[in-house]
Every structure is written in structure tokens, then in C-alpha cells.
Write an enzyme that holds these catalytic residues in place. Structure first.
Site, short mmCIF file in Angstrom:
data_model
loop_
_atom_site.label_atom_id
_atom_site.label_comp_id
_atom_site.label_asym_id
_atom_site.label_seq_id
_atom_site.Cartn_x
_atom_site.Cartn_y
_atom_site.Cartn_z
N CYS A 108 4.70 47.20 -1.14
CA CYS A 108 5.66 47.22 -2.24
C CYS A 108 5.52 45.96 -3.08
O CYS A 108 4.92 44.97 -2.66
CB CYS A 108 7.10 47.38 -1.73
SG CYS A 108 7.88 45.84 -1.20
N CYS A 137 3.31 45.97 4.28
CA CYS A 137 3.93 46.75 3.20
C CYS A 137 3.22 46.48 1.88
O CYS A 137 2.80 45.36 1.60
CB CYS A 137 5.41 46.40 3.09
SG CYS A 137 6.27 47.32 1.80
N ASP A 168 23.94 67.38 -4.40
CA ASP A 168 24.85 67.89 -3.37
C ASP A 168 25.96 68.66 -4.07
O ASP A 168 26.01 68.73 -5.30
CB ASP A 168 25.37 66.75 -2.50
CG ASP A 168 26.28 65.82 -3.26
OD1 ASP A 168 26.55 66.08 -4.44
OD2 ASP A 168 26.71 64.82 -2.69
N HIS A 217 11.91 47.47 -1.50
CA HIS A 217 11.15 47.38 -0.25
C HIS A 217 11.64 48.41 0.77
O HIS A 217 10.84 49.08 1.42
CB HIS A 217 11.25 45.98 0.36
CG HIS A 217 10.78 45.96 1.78
ND1 HIS A 217 9.45 45.96 2.11
CD2 HIS A 217 11.46 46.05 2.96
CE1 HIS A 217 9.33 46.02 3.43
NE2 HIS A 217 10.53 46.08 3.97
N ASP A 253 18.15 62.28 3.37
CA ASP A 253 18.64 61.41 2.29
C ASP A 253 19.64 60.45 2.90
O ASP A 253 20.32 60.79 3.88
CB ASP A 253 19.35 62.20 1.19
CG ASP A 253 20.79 62.51 1.58
OD1 ASP A 253 21.00 63.45 2.38
OD2 ASP A 253 21.70 61.80 1.13
N CYS A 288 6.73 42.74 -1.37
CA CYS A 288 5.86 42.22 -0.31
C CYS A 288 4.53 41.72 -0.86
O CYS A 288 3.90 40.84 -0.27
CB CYS A 288 5.65 43.28 0.77
SG CYS A 288 7.16 43.52 1.76
#
Lengths: 394, 394
Positions: free
Chosen positions: A312, A310, A99, A341, A272, A315
Site C-alpha cells: 500500500c 504490504c 444494505d 493500509h 463487509d 507502507c
């Protein structure tokens, strides 16, 4: 104003499929192609809080956001440059977006003074006087070496008086011109930012002044700063609907899962937000059933994962009871795993939206998703966003 | 007293090579064989602070230590048992060792009262009254389900009066007998702990009373609690030298790199300590050149890794300057990466010692290592430990 053919080639944005105003596309960057819609994890100080680059890649991250304001003040952009830029500094081997520092100057800088020249503020770390101008922002962003850099803008607070917003957006356009003029590198895409608050006429004014710069992408700025969703989404729809079809559209600082779905419906390609990592550090996990509070008592004895759907690491390996224990015990692994996660949840969410759009099933998919996510009480602003998604004029 | 043949079979300790008093060996546990000498990362509350099980495996961790005291109080051993024990709870798929809770009761329990029955103390989390006895310790450790469990003992503080140490070690032997009597599971090895402070005659008394239990392993307890290295190492040498050859020897709560090297020289096989993760969280990195302080100013601009010889994720990906930046910015990735590096350093250290012992080069290896580590000023206690390593009587 884009005088350099190579920029256009490198930053080509190729739309794959449309479904209402939603679209999937491929955006070419010097560090590889990204597919949109995408969510960009935020690495404010050169690290997505608690998460390694290897993990970012494993969960499907593409472009990472880093903050000019923070990195300029500490460790200083020259140290990042000495590492060959953000990929060398942070060890994330993919594309970056920085940014401009404008937003943080407004929200973090003390005793800031805004003038035509730029902003003078007190460094929040050591109290020293710092000046940030369009020229300085581009200089810092060139040293940081991201693939996409943002024009230095002012994001007025909410609420702000109309005359202030109007004067501010005029100045932001003049700052964009200065950014454009001093930019030296062809391997960085400068995105312009459309301001105008929640006022359609001011958005239109900003659009008309900004679009001629024909930057390789455009951001919708000045939203998600405190206004209601009912005010925000018409402004998103109005602005996104007037941005070029063949350029990526970035809705800055957004958002929550429902914001990604509504934003995509209105033709947004990039998002974002610190939300997934921040709420994770506070013990909340994002799921299709809404946000799970692992600080509450029920999860303490639940032997299922956060989200059985999920993939991830958290998980696949941990029960809610274990993660709730880590939280209560103030163990570092808790914020780490919940951040991981939540980022994976948002990446999976945009992945599922891309699949739905490519199959022309985005609206029924979103209807199912929202019915479950909002527990049957889908809010009006969300439904309206989807209505606008299929209107020819918005 | 070991009446069950399967225990001896499962917990077989096979020495591969000797070099002075140092030795390499394989120790069979129900969750796989481990090679010694080894360092055990400490997962006090069911997590090695900040590090995932996958990372523990990647850096060469074998057995993980977890704390009975902490897990009994929170989340309670029954929740761990409901996960199938520590591997299911923590997702670390390898062997575990649990301590007895005795040490933590002494160091963390408030208003503790020690009697023949056990210890009554105030829970440091909620102030409630808790009793820990040999029977209760074994009950909790059986629920936690580690491969190696420890006898409930008292570790007297340093300094303590001789009569207190003597009375305490006598009681610890009676507690060992009670632990042994109530233990019900064949797939857990109960290790006895030898006490006696830094007094050879008391160590001998403890040894003579403890060895007849013929447990599958023995720990050297009551050291590294504040005494000098000059006092500690003769006691380590004396005790380790009188433990059975064919059983693993565990020096509890130790230690620093130099302690691992000296301990191995004296025939120690197993170590544990919070030091690598704790000092990592404070910004210190272990290297062959000693401890690197990443909070100091020099590393802020150094573009080399912590340790060019290290193969950990942090050393393969990050410069000192980046890690120093993360530390100053109070980013979670700093303690995570420094903990990972420090654990890997100790794992590499024992790996290198195993190679040296197997090649009968341990003493020259240690001479080189210590010369560099101590910057030429190898302390007397360290040299003495190596002298004792080759003496037939110690």
C-alpha cells in the site's frame, strides 16, 4: 420466484475452485465481475471514510457497500439518483451493494417501533419521524442504484429471547416477500437474509422459508452482534452449509482478519465491516503479526514501514515513526493512511486466500497464517471452523 | 559574505522574462529546479494537511514549507534527521523550505521572553521551557535538511510601536549575522528576512543592514499580520523594489489569490500560506469567481463541479452537491478534497501568471482575472499595486 431470466444471467456465480468448504468464484454484476472471496469496504454515507475511489481501485477493492439508512436521511436518495446512482454520486466506477437500512434502524434509530408494516423511528439527525418499510427500502435502494440490494430485515439484538427471534424471523420472511414483490429493476440483485440468531433450529426455520425465494445470493445475518465467536461460528457453519452452492454467500458486518479466514473456511464469499477504517482512525494497523498499535511508544522511533510485505502507499512511503508522529499531531493523513493500509491488508488477505484455494493449499496456508497471527495461541473457535470446513455434514 | 562558490552555483536564480516588475525565473535547488512565481504549500508538522506527496506532485507543487518550531518540539529534529531529513520523513521527494521558528514562537509560544540571546518560551504541547536562538534555529534547520532555510528573526505584532519595531529589526540583523556565522552546510540556502513593519524608513534601514549579507534569497517579513492591504502593499512594493534583481524574493505567510496576483505584480517570486488548506477544511473552495461556500444551501443540489476549469481530482470527479453532502456529514474526504482543490487553484494561478508574464500579457491577464474575481469591484489597493508594477521608482 425468480421469473426473469436476465437476472440469473447477469448475476451468475461461477465457482472456480473448492478446497474443503472454501471456494473461489466469479460473480457477474452489471458493473463488472468480482472475484470471491472478497471484502467490501464500507462507504456508509457515500464515501469510504477518507479514501478516494482511485485509491479504492488501486488497493484492489471490488464492490463497495453503502448504507440505505444514512443516504435516505441525508442527502436523500433522490439526490443520489440525480447523479445516476451511487457510481455517479461517489465517483467509484465499480459495483455497489446497499444494505436495507434494517440494521441501522435498530442500532441508530431512536424510539423505534416495529410492526408488521415496518419500522417507525426518529431520525437521528433531526428528530423527525421516519418510516421504513420493505417497500420503502426497495424504493430507496432502487434510487441508489447499487448492483446488489438487500432485503429489509430485522436483526434482533444479542441477547434476545428465543420467542422474539422466532417471531422476528417469521416477519423478516414476510418482509422478504414484500421486497421481492415490489422490486422493479432487473439490473439489481436482491439478496435474502437468513436470520435465527445462534439457534440451529431457528436458523433452519429461516433457511427453509427463505431459500424458496431463490434470490441471486443469500446473506447470513444476525451474527457478530455481541455473541461469542464460539457461538457465532457454529451458526455460520450451519447456515452457510445449507445455502445453495451456486449462489454467493454474504456474512454481514464481518469482520476482523481472523473472521475472514474462518468465514472463508466455512464457505462464505462476501464480507463487509467498518473495522479496518475505524480501527485505522484510532491508530491501529492490521498485519500478519496481529494489530499494531501506533499510539504506543515503540513505533515512535521505528524506521521500518507498518508491514514490509504490504504494497500500500503508506507502507511504500512511510515509516512507523512518521505515522506515529502524524497520529500524535492529530494530522488527517494518519487516519487516511492507516485506513488505506488496513483496507489493503484485508484485500491482500482475501487475495492470498483465493490463491491458496485455487492451489488447494487453503488449509496449510491458514494454519501458517493463524499460527503467526495468533502468536502460537490459535483459539479453539478458529480451529473448529477449519475442522467443520472439511466435514461433509455441519 | 558568501564565501562558498558552490552555494551560488546551486542556488542560481535565472530570470526568464520580465513584465513590469513581475518576472518569471528558475531557481536551482539541490533537490531540483523550481519555476517562479510559485506558491509553497505549508506542511507545518511534516504533512500538508490531508494531502499525500503523490497528490502534491500531481497538482504541481514544487517547494514545500515545513515549520522548525513544530518539528523541533514534536517529533524532534533528530528523528527527522534519522530519516535523512524532510524528504525521507515526509516522502515528498522535492525541495523544502523551513522557516526559522521565529514567527511561531511569537504566535504560539506562551510566556515568551525575548532577549538579545534569543527567545525563551513555554512549549505549547507540554509546558516545558524551551529556548530558541539563532544558533539553535540553524542547528534544527540543518537537521531537518530543507533546501532553503530562513534566518531567525522577530516578526513584531501589528500594531507595534515604532521604537519597538526599530529595536527589533536591529536585533534581527544581529541574529542574521549569528545565523550566517554558524551555518555549516553548503547544500542549504539561507534566506535573510527584511523587517520594518509598514514604515518605509524602517524598511530601508532593514534593507541596508540586510542586503550586504548577500544571501541567495531574501524574504519580505513582518507583513500580513493584521495591517490593512492599503498599508501592506506599499511596504511590499517598497521592499521588493529594493531587493536584488537576481535573487528570489519571498513574501512570507501570503496569501489569498488576490495577494498572489498583486505580489507577483510587485516582483515577488515565492509565497506560502495555510489559507488554501485551512479554508478548505472549513468548506470553502477557491475559484476565479471568488470563494465558494460549500456550507451554504445552494451547492447542495448543484450537479456541476466546484470549478469547471479546474483539473484537480475533486473537480474531475465530484459535484458540488456531493462535496456539500460530505461536509454536512463531516466526512474526512471533504476537507481532503477541498484542500486539494484549493492548492491546485493557487498552483494553477501562478502557472497562469507565469504564462502571462512570459507572453508579456501579465497586466491585461490580471485586469481580466481581477474584474471577474472581485465581481467588478476591484479594490484600490489592488489597482495601486499594478500601477506601482510599471513605475520605475517605488
Amino acid at each position: 420466484m425468480n421469473q426473469c431470466g436476465t437476472i440469473t444471467a447477469v448475476f451468475e456465480f461461477e465457482i472456480k475452485q473448492r478446497d474443503g468448504r472454501a471456494r473461489t468464484a466469479t460473480f457477474q454484476t452489471p458493473r463488472g465481475a468480482v472475484t470471491t472471496p472478497m471484502f467490501m469496504p464500507v462507504g456508509t454515507q457515500g464515501t469510504v471514510k477518507g479514501i478516494s475511489p482511485q485509491e479504492l481501485l488501486e488497493i484492489g477493492s471490488q464492490m463497495i457497500l453503502a448504507n440505505t439508512y444514512h443516504l435516505m436521511l441525508r442527502p436523500g436518495e433522490q439526490l443520489v439518483k440525480a447523479h445516476g446512482g451511487l457510481p455517479g454520486f461517489t465517483a467509484y466506477p465499480g459495483p455497489f451493494l446497499t444494505d436495507s437500512g434494517g440494521f441501522q434502524v435498530m442500532s441508530l434509530g431512536h424510539m423505534r417501533k416495529i410492526s408488521e408494516e415496518g419500522v417507525v423511528f426518529k431520525n437521528h439527525l433531526d428528530g423527525s419521524r421516519v418510516e421504513l418499510t420493505p417497500e420503502r427500502s426497495i424504493q430507496v435502494q432502487e434510487a441508489l442504484g447499487a448492483d446488489v440490494i438487500m432485503a429489509f430485515d430485522e436483526c434482533p439484538p444479542y441477547p434476545a429471547e428465543r420467542p422474539y427471534i422466532e417471531a422476528s424471523l417469521d416477519r423478516t420472511v414476510r418482509w422478504l416477500e414484500r421486497c421481492h414483490a415490489v422490486k422493479t429493476k432487473d439490473d439489481q440483485a436482491l439478496f435474502a437474509i437468513v436470520q435465527g440468531g445462534v439457534h440451529e433450529d431457528l436458523r433452519l426455520k429461516s433457511l427453509e422459508a427463505t431459500l424458496p425465494f431463490a434470490t441471486p445470493g443469500f446473506a447470513v445475518g444476525g451474527l457478530a452482534v455481541g455473541e461469542s465467536k464460539e457461538e457465532m461460528y457454529p451458526a455460520v457453519a450451519f447456515t452457510a452449509g445449507r445455502l445453495p452452492e451456486n449462489k454467493p454467500r454474504y456474512l454481514m458486518g464481518v469482520g476482523h482478519p481472523e473472521d475472514l479466514v474462518a468465514g472463508v473456511a466455512l464457505g462464505i464469499d462476501m464480507f463487509d465491516c467498518v473495522y479496518p477504517t475505524r480501527t485505522g482512525r484510532f491508530g491501529y494497523a492490521l498485519t500478519d503479526d496481529g494489530r499494531l498499535n501506533l499510539n504506543s511508544s515503540a513505533p515512535r522511533t521505528q524506521l521500518q514501514p507498518i508491514d514490509a510485505e504490504c504494497d500500500c502507499y503508506a507502507c511504500r512511503h512511510y515509516t512507523r515513526a512518521y505515522l506515529a508522529h502524524l497520529l500524535r499531531a492529530e494530522e488527517m493523513l494518519a487516519p487516511r493512511m492507516l485506513s488505506l493500509h488496513n483496507l489493503r491488508y484485508l484485500h491482500r488477505l482475501v487475495e492470498r486466500m483465493r490463491v491458496a484455494i485455487n492451489g488447494q493449499q487453503f488449509h496449510p496456508w491458514a494454519a501458517d497464517w493463524s499460527e503467526r497471527y495468533f502468536h502460537g495461541n490459535v483459539p479453539g473457535w478458529f480451529t473448529s471452523a477449519f475442522e467443520r470446513s472439511t466435514q461433509s455434514e455441519i
